[in-house]
Design a protein around this motif. Structure first.
Motif, short mmCIF file in Angstrom:
data_model
loop_
_atom_site.label_atom_id
_atom_site.label_comp_id
_atom_site.label_asym_id
_atom_site.label_seq_id
_atom_site.Cartn_x
_atom_site.Cartn_y
_atom_site.Cartn_z
N GLY A 171 0.77 -1.24 0.00
CA GLY A 171 0.00 0.00 0.00
C GLY A 171 0.80 1.28 0.00
N LYS A 172 2.14 1.21 -0.02
CA LYS A 172 2.96 2.41 -0.03
C LYS A 172 3.41 2.76 -1.45
CE LYS A 172 5.67 3.58 3.42
NZ LYS A 172 6.71 3.59 4.47
N PHE A 173 3.74 4.01 -1.63
CA PHE A 173 4.19 4.54 -2.91
C PHE A 173 5.68 4.85 -2.78
CE2 PHE A 173 2.78 7.62 -6.53
CZ PHE A 173 4.00 7.49 -7.15
N TYR A 174 6.50 4.14 -3.57
CA TYR A 174 7.94 4.32 -3.54
C TYR A 174 8.41 5.03 -4.80
CZ TYR A 174 7.94 0.90 0.27
OH TYR A 174 7.70 0.24 1.46
N GLY A 175 9.16 6.11 -4.63
CA GLY A 175 9.80 6.76 -5.75
C GLY A 175 11.24 6.29 -5.84
N VAL A 176 11.69 5.94 -7.05
CA VAL A 176 13.06 5.46 -7.26
C VAL A 176 13.83 6.52 -8.03
CG1 VAL A 176 14.49 3.60 -8.18
CG2 VAL A 176 12.17 3.10 -7.36
N ILE A 177 14.94 6.99 -7.45
CA ILE A 177 15.71 8.06 -8.09
C ILE A 177 17.19 7.68 -8.12
CG2 ILE A 177 14.05 9.82 -7.39
CD1 ILE A 177 15.99 10.71 -5.21
N GLY A 178 17.94 8.45 -8.90
CA GLY A 178 19.37 8.23 -9.07
C GLY A 178 19.79 8.69 -10.44
N GLU A 179 21.07 8.93 -10.61
CA GLU A 179 21.56 9.41 -11.90
C GLU A 179 21.42 8.34 -12.97
OE1 GLU A 179 25.65 10.45 -11.39
OE2 GLU A 179 26.12 8.59 -10.33
N ASN A 180 21.58 8.71 -14.23
CA ASN A 180 21.51 7.75 -15.33
C ASN A 180 22.55 6.66 -15.14
OD1 ASN A 180 19.45 9.09 -16.67
ND2 ASN A 180 20.84 10.36 -17.88
N GLY A 181 22.14 5.41 -15.37
CA GLY A 181 23.07 4.29 -15.21
C GLY A 181 23.20 3.78 -13.79
N SER A 182 22.35 4.29 -12.90
CA SER A 182 22.47 3.89 -11.49
C SER A 182 21.83 2.54 -11.19
CB SER A 182 21.85 4.97 -10.59
OG SER A 182 20.47 5.14 -10.87
N GLY A 183 20.99 2.04 -12.12
CA GLY A 183 20.38 0.72 -11.92
C GLY A 183 18.88 0.76 -11.71
N LYS A 184 18.24 1.88 -11.99
CA LYS A 184 16.80 2.02 -11.72
C LYS A 184 15.96 1.06 -12.57
CE LYS A 184 16.69 6.44 -12.66
NZ LYS A 184 18.10 6.62 -13.08
N THR A 185 16.23 1.05 -13.87
CA THR A 185 15.46 0.17 -14.75
C THR A 185 15.76 -1.30 -14.46
OG1 THR A 185 15.24 1.82 -16.51
CG2 THR A 185 15.11 -0.48 -17.18
N THR A 186 17.00 -1.60 -14.12
CA THR A 186 17.35 -2.98 -13.77
C THR A 186 16.63 -3.40 -12.50
OG1 THR A 186 19.54 -2.70 -14.76
CG2 THR A 186 19.26 -4.56 -13.28
N LEU A 187 16.50 -2.49 -11.53
CA LEU A 187 15.74 -2.80 -10.32
C LEU A 187 14.30 -3.15 -10.67
CD1 LEU A 187 15.37 -2.89 -7.22
CD2 LEU A 187 14.86 -0.43 -7.32
N CYS A 188 13.70 -2.38 -11.56
CA CYS A 188 12.33 -2.67 -12.00
C CYS A 188 12.25 -4.07 -12.63
CB CYS A 188 11.85 -1.63 -13.02
SG CYS A 188 11.54 0.00 -12.33
N ALA A 189 13.24 -4.40 -13.45
CA ALA A 189 13.26 -5.71 -14.11
C ALA A 189 13.36 -6.84 -13.10
CB ALA A 189 14.42 -5.77 -15.10
N LEU A 190 14.15 -6.65 -12.07
CA LEU A 190 14.28 -7.65 -11.01
C LEU A 190 12.97 -7.82 -10.26
CD1 LEU A 190 17.76 -6.88 -9.42
CD2 LEU A 190 17.00 -9.12 -10.23
N LEU A 191 12.36 -6.70 -9.88
CA LEU A 191 11.13 -6.76 -9.09
C LEU A 191 9.96 -7.30 -9.91
CD1 LEU A 191 11.36 -3.39 -7.09
CD2 LEU A 191 11.99 -5.69 -6.33
N ARG A 192 10.05 -7.18 -11.21
CA ARG A 192 8.98 -7.69 -12.09
C ARG A 192 9.23 -9.14 -12.52
NH1 ARG A 192 5.88 -10.00 -14.33
NH2 ARG A 192 4.43 -9.47 -15.99
N GLY A 193 10.44 -9.63 -12.26
CA GLY A 193 10.76 -10.98 -12.67
C GLY A 193 11.32 -11.09 -14.07
#
Length: 285
Positions: free
Chosen positions: A32-54
């Motif tokens: 039920g919480k809303f998490y914002g993911v931030i960081g500079e380009n190349g920090s791993g944000k999209t990869t984190l999404c891929a991991l959490l999505r499987g």
């Protein structure tokens, strides 16, 4: 604390790479919480999404060490039912559109058809979601004849209609104008109001400040900070690590240095108006 997702000592490396894209990740996501993911380009944000999505490593391959758990169960054990638990919205809506349906209505209904939902239930849910995402007038249009903002709303609708508990959204406004951005965030806010768990990657830091509960900060594949947005987004030292902070935070810090008696640093425009106004009253005595 109701933990819906958890990462335990996770490292992930893409194929043919020597350095992990995600390193030493330990993370708990509350329901039920809303998490914002931030960081500079190349920090791993999209990869984190891929991991959490499987998607990593099932789609991107590579190697994962550690565990990603969804409601206490390893994410790799779910199979196709995972898409009913986790909805994923890509950065580019062209990636989301199936390409096999001729109308927006059919596109939004496509996922439900694949899961064998009865026709009457499909119609009810699609109409309801189209109203919520303000795409009713687009029902008979071809998805590929829409504007970027319209297409992103259709992409969101096609995910929301599946009624997942978790929404993972990767930079949904990166290609949109202010009007398109506003329409997309209206939908995201509606999902927040429904107590959905939301994980959002977004470069527009003022929107993270406005909508998120907690903030995750990534740098070079490592989670370097996590916590309440009011704590994380007022940490000026993060700027040295390439992390953008809200404009009102930078303004408040300058005013503090100039002698304005601010007891707290605001992160949103509304907070700034209240806090700066109060501090100016106190200064005038």
């Amino acid at each position: 604390m109701d933990i819906i997702m958890e990462c335990k000592n996770v490292d992930y490396s893409y194929p043919l790479t020597t350095e992990p894209a995600i390193k030493h990740l330990n993370l708990q996501i509350e329901r039920g919480k809303f998490y914002g993911v931030i960081g500079e380009n190349g920090s791993g944000k999209t990869t984190l999404c891929a991991l959490l999505r499987g998607f990593a490593p099932s789609f991107y391959k590579g190697e994962v060490k550690g565990e990603v758990l969804v409601e206490g169960k390893n994410i790799n054990e779910y199979g196709g039912e995972l898409s009913q638990k986790i909805g994923f919205v890509f950065q580019n809506p062209f990636t989301q559109i199936s390409g096999v349906k001729d109308t927006v209505f059919e596109e939004v209904a496509y996922g439900l058809e694949n899961f064998g939902v009865p026709v009457e239930e499909i119609e009810r849910r699609v109409i309801e979601v189209m109203k919520m995402t303000n795409i009713e007038s687009l029902a008979e249009k071809n998805p590929f004849e829409l504007s970027g903002g319209q297409m992103q709303r259709v992409a969101l609708a096609s995910v929301i209609v599946l009624e997942p508990d978790i929404l993972i959204i990767d930079e949904p406004t990166s290609q949109l104008d202010p009007e398109g951005t506003e329409s997309v965030f209206a939908i995201i806010k509606a999902m927040k109001d429904k107590q959905k768990t939301i994980i959002l990657v977004e470069h527009k830091i003022d929107l993270i400040a406005e909508y998120a509960d907690d903030v995750l900060v990534l740098k070079d594949g490592e989670l370097i900070a996590v916590g309440d947005k009011n704590e994380i987004l007022t940490d000026i030292t993060l700027m040295e690590k390439g992390v953008a902070l809200p404009q009102v935070v930078l303004l408040a810090v300058k005013l503090q240095k100039a002698g304005l008696p601010l007891t707290k640093i605001p992160v949103t425009e509304k907070q700034a108006i209240e806090m700066i106004g109060q501090a100016m009253k106190e200064k005038r005595g």
